[in-house]
Design a protein around this motif. Structure first.
Motif, PDB file in Angstrom:
ATOM      1  N   GLU A   1       0.832  -1.206   0.000  1.00  0.00           N
ATOM      2  CA  GLU A   1       0.000   0.000   0.000  1.00  0.00           C
ATOM      3  C   GLU A   1       0.868   1.258   0.000  1.00  0.00           C
ATOM      4  N   GLU A   2       1.922   1.185   0.846  1.00  0.00           N
ATOM      5  CA  GLU A   2       2.803   2.348   0.917  1.00  0.00           C
ATOM      6  C   GLU A   2       3.440   2.631  -0.441  1.00  0.00           C
TER       7      GLU A   2
ATOM      8  N   GLY B   1       1.908   7.896  -5.890  1.00  0.00           N
ATOM      9  CA  GLY B   1       0.970   8.992  -6.117  1.00  0.00           C
ATOM     10  C   GLY B   1      -0.499   8.625  -6.029  1.00  0.00           C
ATOM     11  N   ALA B   2      -0.805   7.370  -5.674  1.00  0.00           N
ATOM     12  CA  ALA B   2      -2.212   6.998  -5.561  1.00  0.00           C
ATOM     13  C   ALA B   2      -2.784   7.565  -4.268  1.00  0.00           C
ATOM     14  N   ASP B   3      -4.041   8.040  -4.311  1.00  0.00           N
ATOM     15  CA  ASP B   3      -4.648   8.489  -3.068  1.00  0.00           C
ATOM     16  C   ASP B   3      -5.178   7.282  -2.307  1.00  0.00           C
ATOM     17  N   GLU B   4      -5.721   7.517  -1.117  1.00  0.00           N
ATOM     18  CA  GLU B   4      -6.105   6.390  -0.263  1.00  0.00           C
ATOM     19  C   GLU B   4      -7.156   5.506  -0.923  1.00  0.00           C
TER      20      GLU B   4
ATOM     21  N   PHE C   1      -6.861   1.671  -2.004  1.00  0.00           N
ATOM     22  CA  PHE C   1      -7.750   0.635  -1.516  1.00  0.00           C
ATOM     23  C   PHE C   1      -8.315  -0.175  -2.673  1.00  0.00           C
ATOM     24  N   ARG C   2      -8.759   0.552  -3.688  1.00  0.00           N
ATOM     25  CA  ARG C   2      -9.413  -0.106  -4.816  1.00  0.00           C
ATOM     26  C   ARG C   2      -8.440  -0.994  -5.594  1.00  0.00           C
TER      27      ARG C   2
END
Lengths: 293, 433, 287
Positions: A187-188, A194-197, A201-202
């Motif tokens: 996830e990190e 540059g992915a947002d939360e 998640f998706r």
């Protein structure tokens, strides 16, 4: 069919196994587990085979326990038995709705419990644990007394509420087994890129925990569609399939009940087969461009 | 029969007239049903009732104990509400090939009452456990008519959970009920219940496995059959059969007698004599030879001989068997009691009882049903339908107990709560150790 | 703006918790509190029950039904161990060798349980009948003595429980095994002499969350179960679930039934906490 892990794309676990011929003993030992699993699955399906066989039985009495001749009539008659098909419909509605709700609620709790430290975490853990440890009759009776004291009449809704309630814990425990030891590094990495939360998640979290969610949903569905004790207390005038079958077992379960069981089985089986074929096609389609230089 | 404390003088006078005119009204109804006016009784019922000034068992009646005061304000004329919520056991009614309930439809057509028929009862105790909180709280159970076994009827009467039945609204009962079902042990004068169907509890056995004929209850305790003997998990049948075996009539049994009978069973149970304690599943176990000898229901063994295991026999032991009756009753605060009465009356018309019996095959509480089934068999044979005729002839034999069966059967005891708890405790010892 | 959101981060777990937590609070905790008060009442259905804070019912109920309590826990432990032994290789095979059809194999494992319990159990009774096609054949061949039987023994009750709770073991095991990084297993295969050793040192420890979850899901419901003992058992296999059922429905002894229920819950809770310590799971024991 070689084992190609789906969710960990970096792995190449079986590549060596296919590229050189291991000694015979090793090849045989590789067969042990699949054979064992096949036997175990056969064990699980043994009573189902009996059920299917007796759906073709032609019993003349009330009981459907001794073989008295082959017939296909049961498969036609079942459609003119709303007393059997209606309960099945009710059960399917309850199972589908309660599985969806319980899976969503349970997964959220599972995420909260494994990914966050917060005040009340232990209390929540115990709250999750208790419904599983409660004897069904106590749970059924206590819910009944809740409805009675509130003056709410029992219906399909109260059954669904009860089923969601006892399913949440099973979902949490199953999903949590997946989330524990979850590699937050993935996830990190996504966030660093540059992915947002939500995107993380998706695109990362959800695909990784999906097998857990699927397993939990299957468990919830199986629990819901066959629940008898709790349902009997909160059902009111709604008759679900297990209630009907339990009651009719006093006089003998008619073969049409086996027919419905068989049909559900066949439909699920065909759905599985369709999925296998679809997946094969997808895989083949993906293979072609990847081989292009 | 019903106490009406606040009746107006005019109503009292009418009630007296009714009492005096009872016989003539009954014979009128009998004529009506014989003349093919099958639902004449039901159709004309409101008129009759109106003339007689019978008050309905209104739901506004305060909850009463077993003594059941139904007093209240001046009584309104009973009127069918046009709705009926009926809870019955699964597969306990006739169904046609379209999956409809033809006899209920006949009732709906004749009365204009919409019947909501649900198969919500799986088990006496469990159904009681489910509706008891509502009954205790004085809520409606959502049912107008329920079907419960005799001992549960008695228990519900004891707790004051049932509405009284207004016999004048069910004239067919007096006219057509078999005397066996009138004034039963569990409900004197049928104040709260009318029989639905019934049967006999005795012993089922497989002579090929027992290697001898069975005549007594004590044969269940023969060590030669160890591990292949079945008892019922339901307390009353098992304990009453054991009581009979020590020469105690269940109706007269004291707690000490029960303890003695229990000890007799317990001694055998400790040696592993009994395979297990069964509900309905004893049928499978007897049919597929796991059980050699077991307590059993008469109708089941007839079924078994015909279809599942021709070797199995049914016997009422020398000491005696038990007679059970499932009954229709109206739970407290039922919303549509008049409609429920009309339904009960409907089933006591032989024209309606016959198709029911032809379908489910238990003992019918309605007089003359076997003869009428035999007539239907003749009719089927005349039409050349030999299969149906043969089936009906079998059914005709099973829908009434034979005189022989009746000489040896006994009734359960009307238990007080204390007695019931004591009996249950003794049985718990036998059953769970 | 983002700073404001950051400050509210503490609320995220509660947002996740609230819907399910409220559901459990309203439809489980509140009714159970009512049952707890019922367990402290005295009286009977006829005379009515009144709250008398009768705590004495708890030790009384425990001593009266100690045999059934102990038997239930004995069966629960045996069932959990057996399902683990049967289920682990299944879950392992599906997770590591299932390839693309993993999910499908998983569905196959659960599919039999979409069928009504009664039908499955009746089928088992038919299969295992004393003179049925399994035992009957073995007896005809002289491989089994004539009097041999499985139904109505502890064996049949335990088999019934194992059969019915196997998916509860397999699913969480699969879920935990499936996420194990294959590179770790390969590295272990390179490091250790045998595959088995590699399994013991790497795969098994990594799958412990699944073992723990599976054991919970199997042990808890099987200890409280009464259906298998009713249908497949005998007098000697009566479990505490049967006693609770009978106290509730036959005796209408709601206080004692509730008290027994709470004792069962407490005993299970203690067992699970001990187990969690042994396995080293952080669930339930630490935050």
């Amino acid at each position: 069919m070689t084992a190609t892990p789906v969710t960990i794309p970096l792995s190449a676990s079986d590549a060596p196994a296919t590229s050189y011929q291991p000694p015979l003993r090793a090849r045989l030992s590789r067969l042990v587990l699949p054979v064992y699993t096949a036997l175990a699955v056969a064990y699980l399906f043994l009573p189902i085979a009996v059920m299917i066989a007796f759906s073709f039985n032609n019993p003349r009495g009330r009981q459907n326990i001794t073989w008295q001749g082959f017939t296909l009539h049961n498969y036609i008659d079942v459609w003119s038995r709303p007393d059997i098909t209606n309960p099945m419909l009710q059960s399917l509605i309850v199972a589908v709705v309660s599985t969806i709700l319980a899976t969503i609620l349970g997964t959220l709790i599972g995420l909260a419990l494994t990914r966050y430290r917060f005040v009340g975490r232990n209390t929540t853990n115990i709250l999750i644990f208790l419904p599983m440890a409660t004897p069904e009759i106590i749970m059924g009776a206590s819910l009944l007394s809740l409805w009675v004291s509130l003056g709410i009449s029992r219906s399909l809704l109260t059954i669904i509420i009860a089923h969601v309630m006892f399913n949440i814990s099973y979902v949490v425990v199953t999903v949590r087994a997946r989330l524990q030891g979850f590699d937050r590094g993935l996830e990190e990495a996504a966030m660093d890129l540059g992915a947002d939360e939500w995107t993380t998640f998706r695109k990362v979290t959800f695909p990784l925990i999906f097998p857990g969610i699927l397993a939990a949903a299957l468990l919830a569905f199986a629990l819901s569609i066959d629940d008898y004790v709790i349902t009997s207390f909160v059902a009111g005038k709604t008759i679900t399939f297990p209630l009907w079958v339990y009651g009719v077992s006093r006089l003998g379960v008619p073969p049409e009940v086996n027919v419905l069981g068989t049909l559900i089985f066949v439909v699920a089986f065909l759905a599985i087969a369709a999925q296998v074929i679809w997946q094969r096609r997808q895989a083949r389609r993906q293979l072609v461009p990847s081989r292009a230089p | 029969m019903t106490e009406r404390r606040d009746e107006t003088r005019i109503e009292q006078a009418i009630a007296r007239l009714v009492a005096e005119g009872q016989i003539s009204r009954r014979s009128f109804l009998r004529r009506a049903s014989r003349g093919g006016l099958v639902l004449g009784s039901a159709l004309s019922l409101p008129a009759i009732l109106a003339a007689c000034g019978i008050k309905p068992l209104s739901s506004s009646t305060p909850i009463a104990g077993p003594s059941g005061s139904t007093g209240g304000a001046p009584t309104p004329i009973p009127k069918a509400a046009g709705l009926l919520d009926w809870a019955n056991w699964p597969a306990y009614i006739d169904i046609d090939e379209k999956g409809k309930y033809p006899t209920i439809q006949k009732f709906e057509k004749a009365t204009g009452i919409k019947v909501s028929y649900t198969e919500a009862i799986n088990d006496n105790e469990e159904f009681f456990g489910k509706i008891q909180p509502d009954l205790e709280a004085g809520n409606t159970t959502a049912y107008d008519l329920i079907v419960m076994t005799d001992w549960m009827i008695q228990k519900m009467i004891r707790f004051g959970y049932l509405e009284r039945i207004d016999k004048s609204q069910v004239p067919n009962f007096a006219a057509n009920a078999d005397s066996l079902y009138v004034n039963p042990w569990y409900d004197p004068n049928n104040m709260y219940s009318l029989a639905w169907q019934s049967g006999i509890t005795g012993i089922g056995y497989n002579p090929k496995l027992t290697k001898r004929e069975i005549t007594t209850f004590d044969d269940l305790l023969d060590p030669a059959f160890k591990g292949h003997v079945g008892l019922f998990s339901e307390m009353r049948d098992t304990m009453c059969m054991a009581l009979l075996s020590i020469d105690v009539k269940p109706e007269e049994a004291t707690v000490a007698d029960v303890q003695k009978a229990g000890d007799k069973l317990l001694k055998a149970a400790k040696t592993g004599q009994f395979r297990s304690f069964y509900g309905n599943d004893y049928y499978d176990e007897l049919a597929n030879k796991n059980l050699w000898i077991t307590i059993a229901w008469s109708g089941d063994v007839t079924q078994m001989q015909l279809y599942d295991n021709p070797d199995v026999k049914f016997v009422i032991p020398q000491s005696g068997g038990m007679r059970w009756v499932d009954n229709m009753a109206i739970p407290n605060k039922a919303a549509h009691p008049v409609d429920a009465h009309m339904m009960m009356n409907f089933w006591y018309d032989p024209a309606n009882a016959v198709p029911l019996s032809e379908y489910i095959g238990y003992f019918s509480p309605v007089k003359g049903v076997p003869d009428m089934i035999s007539k239907d068999a003749d009719a089927a044979e005349a039409k050349g339908d030999k299969t149906t005729a043969a089936q009906l002839r079998v059914v005709a034999k099973t829908v009434n107990p034979t005189p022989d069966q009746l000489t040896h059967v006994f009734n359960y005891k009307r238990l007080t709560e204390t007695e019931e708890l004591a009996w249950n405790s003794v049985f718990e010892q036998v059953r769970t150790g | 703006m983002t700073a404001a959101i950051r400050r509210l981060r503490w609320a995220i777990p509660y947002l996740f918790l609230v819907p399910g937590g409220l559901w459990l609070l309203i439809f489980f905790v509140v009714p159970m509190a009512v049952m707890a008060s019922i367990s402290l009442q005295t009286g009977s259905l006829g005379t009515g029950y009144a709250l008398t804070w009768n705590f004495g019912i708890y030790p009384e109920a425990i001593s009266q039904f100690a045999t059934q309590f102990l038997r239930s826990f004995e069966y629960g432990i045996i069932v959990t161990v057996l399902t683990l032994l049967i289920g682990y290789p299944m879950a392992y095979t599906i997770a590591f060798r299932g390839g693309r059809v993993k999910n499908i194999l998983l569905l196959l494992v659960i599919l039999p349980f979409f069928t009504s319990f009664i039908i499955r159990t009746l089928a088992w009774k038919l299969i295992l009948a004393d003179q049925g096609f399994l035992l009957g054949t073995l007896k005809a061949w002289g491989l089994l003595p004539d009097g041999f039987g499985l139904i109505a023994t502890p064996i049949s009750v335990i088999s019934g429980l194992v059969y019915n709770f196997l998916p509860f073991m397999v699913l969480p095991l699969y879920v935990a095994l499936e996420k194990i990084d294959h590179r770790l297993v390969e590295a272990a295969n390179d490091l250790y002499a045998s595959r088995f050793q590699a399994f013991l040192r790497v795969t098994l420890p990594l799958s412990m969350p699944g073992v723990f979850a599976g054991s919970l899901l199997t042990f808890i419901p099987s200890v409280g179960d009464f259906v298998n003992a009713t249908i497949l058992g005998s007098r000697e296999t009566t479990m505490i679930g049967n006693v609770i059922q009978s106290r509730f429905l036959d005796f209408n002894d709601y206080p004692r039934a509730s008290a027994l229920g709470f004792v069962l819950m407490a005993a299970i809770l203690v067992m699970v906490l001990v187990y969690a310590r042994l396995v080293g799971s952080d669930e339930l024991t630490s935050g």
